[in-house]
Design an enzyme around this catalytic site. Structure first.
Site, mmCIF file in Angstrom:
data_model
loop_
_atom_site.group_PDB
_atom_site.id
_atom_site.type_symbol
_atom_site.label_atom_id
_atom_site.label_comp_id
_atom_site.label_asym_id
_atom_site.label_seq_id
_atom_site.Cartn_x
_atom_site.Cartn_y
_atom_site.Cartn_z
ATOM 1 N N GLY A 129 107.904 -34.757 95.532
ATOM 2 C CA GLY A 129 107.034 -34.294 94.459
ATOM 3 C C GLY A 129 107.144 -35.249 93.279
ATOM 4 O O GLY A 129 107.836 -36.266 93.351
ATOM 5 N N VAL A 130 106.453 -34.929 92.188
ATOM 6 C CA VAL A 130 106.564 -35.790 91.009
ATOM 7 C C VAL A 130 107.465 -35.136 89.970
ATOM 8 O O VAL A 130 107.643 -33.927 89.985
ATOM 9 C CB VAL A 130 105.188 -36.081 90.359
ATOM 10 C CG1 VAL A 130 104.506 -37.227 91.049
ATOM 11 C CG2 VAL A 130 104.316 -34.860 90.341
ATOM 12 N N GLY A 131 108.000 -35.951 89.063
ATOM 13 C CA GLY A 131 108.803 -35.391 87.978
ATOM 14 C C GLY A 131 110.161 -36.057 87.909
ATOM 15 O O GLY A 131 110.437 -37.046 88.594
ATOM 16 N N ASN A 132 110.963 -35.486 87.051
ATOM 17 C CA ASN A 132 112.251 -36.073 86.709
ATOM 18 C C ASN A 132 113.211 -36.147 87.902
ATOM 19 O O ASN A 132 113.866 -37.164 88.126
ATOM 20 C CB ASN A 132 112.859 -35.189 85.598
ATOM 21 C CG ASN A 132 113.761 -35.971 84.687
ATOM 22 O OD1 ASN A 132 113.782 -37.204 84.724
ATOM 23 N ND2 ASN A 132 114.525 -35.253 83.891
ATOM 24 N N ILE B 46 109.693 -23.161 90.820
ATOM 25 C CA ILE B 46 109.925 -22.318 89.645
ATOM 26 C C ILE B 46 111.219 -21.534 89.890
ATOM 27 O O ILE B 46 112.117 -21.536 89.052
ATOM 28 C CB ILE B 46 108.752 -21.327 89.430
ATOM 29 C CG1 ILE B 46 107.431 -22.062 89.173
ATOM 30 C CG2 ILE B 46 109.063 -20.312 88.339
ATOM 31 C CD1 ILE B 46 107.210 -22.538 87.775
ATOM 32 N N GLU C 257 102.388 -37.728 98.999
ATOM 33 C CA GLU C 257 101.119 -37.411 98.379
ATOM 34 C C GLU C 257 100.763 -38.418 97.298
ATOM 35 O O GLU C 257 99.633 -38.856 97.185
ATOM 36 C CB GLU C 257 101.273 -36.017 97.775
ATOM 37 C CG GLU C 257 100.023 -35.320 97.438
ATOM 38 C CD GLU C 257 100.348 -33.903 96.981
ATOM 39 O OE1 GLU C 257 100.622 -33.062 97.838
ATOM 40 O OE2 GLU C 257 100.345 -33.662 95.762
ATOM 41 N N GLY D 118 100.609 -29.838 97.120
ATOM 42 C CA GLY D 118 100.886 -30.214 98.510
ATOM 43 C C GLY D 118 102.209 -29.664 99.011
ATOM 44 O O GLY D 118 102.629 -29.986 100.131
ATOM 45 N N LYS E 128 114.611 -22.703 80.393
ATOM 46 C CA LYS E 128 114.500 -22.174 79.021
ATOM 47 C C LYS E 128 115.889 -21.944 78.393
ATOM 48 O O LYS E 128 116.257 -20.825 77.993
ATOM 49 C CB LYS E 128 113.677 -20.887 78.989
ATOM 50 C CG LYS E 128 112.270 -21.028 79.586
ATOM 51 C CD LYS E 128 111.401 -21.998 78.798
ATOM 52 C CE LYS E 128 110.075 -22.270 79.508
ATOM 53 N NZ LYS E 128 109.460 -23.547 79.117
ATOM 54 N N ASN F 92 100.974 -24.360 87.671
ATOM 55 C CA ASN F 92 100.064 -25.425 88.109
ATOM 56 C C ASN F 92 99.306 -25.039 89.371
ATOM 57 O O ASN F 92 98.088 -25.086 89.403
ATOM 58 C CB ASN F 92 100.852 -26.707 88.387
ATOM 59 C CG ASN F 92 101.627 -27.185 87.177
ATOM 60 O OD1 ASN F 92 101.157 -27.037 86.046
ATOM 61 N ND2 ASN F 92 102.803 -27.731 87.389
HETATM 62 O O1 0RQ Z 1 108.421 -25.683 81.184
HETATM 63 O O2 0RQ Z 1 106.894 -27.445 80.509
HETATM 64 O O3 0RQ Z 1 107.364 -25.513 78.999
HETATM 65 O O4 0RQ Z 1 109.137 -27.244 79.451
HETATM 66 O O5 0RQ Z 1 108.365 -25.097 84.148
HETATM 67 O O6 0RQ Z 1 109.759 -27.382 84.866
HETATM 68 O O7 0RQ Z 1 112.070 -28.120 85.353
HETATM 69 O O8 0RQ Z 1 110.449 -29.676 84.129
HETATM 70 O O9 0RQ Z 1 110.258 -29.144 86.594
HETATM 71 O O10 0RQ Z 1 108.222 -30.606 86.198
HETATM 72 O O11 0RQ Z 1 109.385 -30.407 88.449
HETATM 73 O O12 0RQ Z 1 108.020 -28.545 87.522
HETATM 74 C C1 0RQ Z 1 107.494 -25.950 90.079
HETATM 75 C C2 0RQ Z 1 106.224 -26.363 87.991
HETATM 76 C C3 0RQ Z 1 108.377 -27.564 88.442
HETATM 77 C C4 0RQ Z 1 106.342 -28.176 89.746
HETATM 78 C C5 0RQ Z 1 107.100 -26.986 89.067
HETATM 79 C C6 0RQ Z 1 109.307 -24.281 83.459
HETATM 80 C C7 0RQ Z 1 110.160 -25.287 82.726
HETATM 81 C C8 0RQ Z 1 109.132 -26.261 82.259
HETATM 82 C C9 0RQ Z 1 108.451 -27.482 84.367
HETATM 83 P P1 0RQ Z 1 107.923 -26.537 79.928
HETATM 84 P P2 0RQ Z 1 110.686 -28.636 85.155
HETATM 85 P P3 0RQ Z 1 108.948 -29.796 87.183
HETATM 86 C C10 0RQ Z 1 103.684 -32.066 95.931
HETATM 87 C C11 0RQ Z 1 104.352 -30.938 95.469
HETATM 88 C C12 0RQ Z 1 104.090 -27.027 92.613
HETATM 89 C C13 0RQ Z 1 103.331 -28.192 93.192
HETATM 90 C C14 0RQ Z 1 104.168 -29.036 94.086
HETATM 91 C C15 0RQ Z 1 105.084 -27.725 90.468
HETATM 92 C C16 0RQ Z 1 108.178 -26.311 83.441
HETATM 93 O O13 0RQ Z 1 107.202 -28.793 90.675
HETATM 94 O O14 0RQ Z 1 104.035 -27.587 89.875
HETATM 95 O O15 0RQ Z 1 105.294 -28.750 94.427
HETATM 96 N N1 0RQ Z 1 105.194 -27.486 91.790
HETATM 97 N N2 0RQ Z 1 103.599 -30.109 94.543
HETATM 98 O O16 0RQ Z 1 110.856 -24.670 81.685
HETATM 99 C C17 0RQ Z 1 109.966 -19.970 83.848
HETATM 100 C C18 0RQ Z 1 111.296 -20.482 85.684
HETATM 101 C C19 0RQ Z 1 111.018 -21.855 85.473
HETATM 102 C C20 0RQ Z 1 110.186 -22.178 84.405
HETATM 103 C C21 0RQ Z 1 110.797 -24.003 85.436
HETATM 104 N N3 0RQ Z 1 112.084 -20.090 86.682
HETATM 105 N N4 0RQ Z 1 110.741 -19.584 84.861
HETATM 106 N N5 0RQ Z 1 109.655 -21.254 83.594
HETATM 107 N N6 0RQ Z 1 110.079 -23.521 84.422
HETATM 108 N N7 0RQ Z 1 111.388 -23.003 86.087
HETATM 109 C C22 0RQ Z 1 103.426 -32.938 94.734
HETATM 110 C C23 0RQ Z 1 103.357 -34.339 95.099
HETATM 111 O O17 0RQ Z 1 103.759 -34.858 96.104
HETATM 112 C C24 0RQ Z 1 102.732 -35.001 93.992
#
Ligand code: 0RQ
Length: 505
Positions: A269-272, A364, A294, A388, A408, A384
């Site tokens: 996936g994307v991100g940190n 999440i 992806e 994929g 949080k 979001n």
């Molecule tokens: O909130 O933006 O307000 O700070 O969610 O969380 O920890 O920065 O992690 O950017 O990897 O996102 C699932 C959203 C994780 C993402 C998800 C809040 C947290 C933060 C972002 P802020 P992090 P990420 C193929 C795969 C579905 C699509 C996918 C996603 C924000 O990975 O969209 O997997 N996945 N595609 O504070 C409340 C919780 C939380 C929460 C995190 N338990 N409750 N808020 N957050 N956990 C993609 C490819 O191959 C491209």
């Protein structure tokens, strides 16, 4: 940029974005290009938003439905959502204004697995697009389209839509030509489907250009605007820790003889956290890696530069501004190592299963039995979309989910008694990793899984709380396959909503 539009018939249709927007009537269904901030039309959507705003200010109803590849950018999702006139959005978005419209209930959001979208629209599960609005990097003399920085669902939108609007973007490198692999014909409906003939991540099975019926093209818009690229945050300690657990796990799978020395094709996936994993791979002794994923991210470019990643298959770029610049300068080199495909092929379950992809995605929350919620905060608020993650998780040889153990500032535990929404069931989830540790769930039954997850993944602040819930569930549940106390299973979420923290007082 005359040479970017090498066909006279297409060149004769050049017009302004606002003239093109004037062609779109109320109620139109539009299939846009665009995937994770790359290859989306840049001039047309704001012009359409302006048209919608004027109409709505005059008291006329003007709503459209928007399909894409995946998330786009403020110029597309943001501009359209801010008009309040998006009737239906699908499949994936991550724009704050679009998210707001979805969660306010003014926009319907149909959250579909990315690989399924094109086929479901072709099958008529969704209304057929009236318009395809597609960014390309060039139009050839014989009227074929050179894709830009994403392929997404473009070939299907071009085929299904009655009318086509093209944006020819001269910011995109001309050397992208030859990087894409567009598989034709578009997916047949059952019972006429045939195997997708990919047996290795680097296989090319199609052509370099997209086809379009010139008679359908009603407008061509010239642009030179950059993709919306967001820089990555520096890798933090939690991401580094999670990446290290995953890399140790992969090394162990090699050592135990399950997977080859160059691993299996990787999806991330994307991100940190994925960024930290790619950085870890860069500094490991692993070589000849491949990726069936992806999106192409910065870390993959570093791996290609280092000679460690032989080939990466994806549907789009998701690059920071510096790396997008590098790509534009050196696309002729990178196209030897990168293949961009339609998303029903990049994310194709049949291919993913054949190749034995190792997937890794964010989440999440997960529950103590291994069900994963990727999409809904506190069970009701869309973040979001599933993207994929389901395409890869269900078909992966080894499927992993990664997340910090809390969110949080510690007020939320990412591991809960029961997830408040399920995207990936316990049946599909093999490995869960937090900065606390790695839970290998392969082959385990639910109660065995709960013990491993509680021991390895839960933050110490929540460990006793979850252990207590689990033990009381086992003690009181009549049935022991998946013990729960139903009246309490979502109490952590309720407590957060009421007090601002999942922690028990
Ligand atoms: O909130 O933006 O307000 O700070 O969610 O969380 O920890 O920065 O992690 O950017 O990897 O996102 C699932 C959203 C994780 C993402 C998800 C809040 C947290 C933060 C972002 P802020 P992090 P990420 C193929 C795969 C579905 C699509 C996918 C996603 C924000 O990975 O969209 O997997 N996945 N595609 O504070 C409340 C919780 C939380 C929460 C995190 N338990 N409750 N808020 N957050 N956990 C993609 C490819 O191959 C491209």
């Amino acid at each position: 940029m005359a040479e970017r539009i090498a066909n006279a018939s297409f060149a004769s249709k050049v017009m302004s974005a606002s003239d093109a927007a004037a062609l779109v009537p109320n109620g139109a269904v539009i299939g846009f290009s665009g995937f994770t901030g790359s290859g989306y039309p840049k001039e047309f959507p704001p012009a359409l938003a302006q048209r919608m705003r004027v109409a709505r200010d005059a008291g006329e109803d003007f709503r459209i439905s928007a399909y894409t590849g995946a998330s786009t950018a403020p110029e597309l999702d943001g501009a359209l959502a801010e008009t309040g006139g998006v009737q239906l959005r699908s499949p994936y978005q991550s724009d704050p204004s679009m998210r707001k419209a979805i969660n306010a209930g003014t926009t319907y959001y149909s959250d579909v697995h990315l690989s399924f979208m094109a086929g479901q629209v072709a099958a008529g599960f969704f209304p057929k697009p009236d318009f395809a609005v597609i960014e390309v990097s060039a139009i050839t003399a014989d009227g074929e389209l050179v894709p830009s920085s994403s392929v997404g669902n473009n070939r299907t939108w071009l085929e299904l839509a009655d009318k086509v609007i093209l944006e020819v973007n001269s910011w995109q490198s001309e050397d992208l030509r030859g990087m894409h692999d567009i598989y034709y014909p578009i997916g047949a409906l059952p019972p006429n489907r045939v195997p997708v003939p990919i047996t290795s991540a680097g296989d090319r099975i199609g052509q370099a250009t997209l086809k379009v019926d010139p008679a359908k093209v009603v407008a061509v818009i010239k642009t030179s605007d950059p993709d919306r690229n967001t820089p990555f945050k520096p890798i933090d300690d939690d991401s580094r820790a999670i990446a290290n657990y995953l890399l140790d796990f992969l090394h162990y799978q090699v050592k135990s003889g399950l997977i080859p020395k160059n691993l299996l094709p990787l999806q991330s996936g994307v991100g940190n956290i994925p960024n930290a994993v790619l950085d870890g791979l860069l500094h490991s002794d692993l070589e000849n890696l491949s990726s069936y994923t992806e999106v192409i991210q910065d870390g993959m470019i570093d791996l290609i530069d280092a000679g460690k990643l032989t080939v990466a298959s994806a549907t789009a770029f998701s690059l920071s501004p510096d790396y997008a610049h590098k790509m534009n300068e050196n696309a002729a080199f990178y196209r030897k190592h990168i293949i961009l495909r339609p998303q029903d092929i990049s994310n194709n379950g049949e291919v993913i299963r054949r190749l034995g992809v190792i997937s890794s995605n964010g989440m999440i929350e997960a529950d103590m039995y291994g069900n994963v919620n990727s999409t809904h905060v506190m069970g009701t608020r869309m973040m979001n979309g599933i993207g994929g993650s389901g395409d890869f998780t269900r078909s992966a040889f080894i499927s992993c989910f990664v997340s910090p153990s809390t969110a949080k500032g510690g007020k939320i535990s990412a591991i809960v008694p029961m997830v408040s929404h399920v995207d990936h069931t316990e049946h599909d989830v093999h490995v869960i990793i937090t900065e606390q540790g790695l839970a290998d769930l392969r082959g385990l039954a639910p109660r065995q899984r709960a013990k491993v997850i509680i021991e390895k993944c839960v933050h110490p602040d929540y460990r006793e709380q979850l252990k207590d819930y689990y033990e009381r569930a086992c003690a009181t549940s009549t049935f022991q396959q998946t013990p729960h106390i139903l009246s309490e299973a979502l109490s952590w979420h309720e407590r957060f909503n009421e007090t601002g923290s999942m922690l028990q007082a």
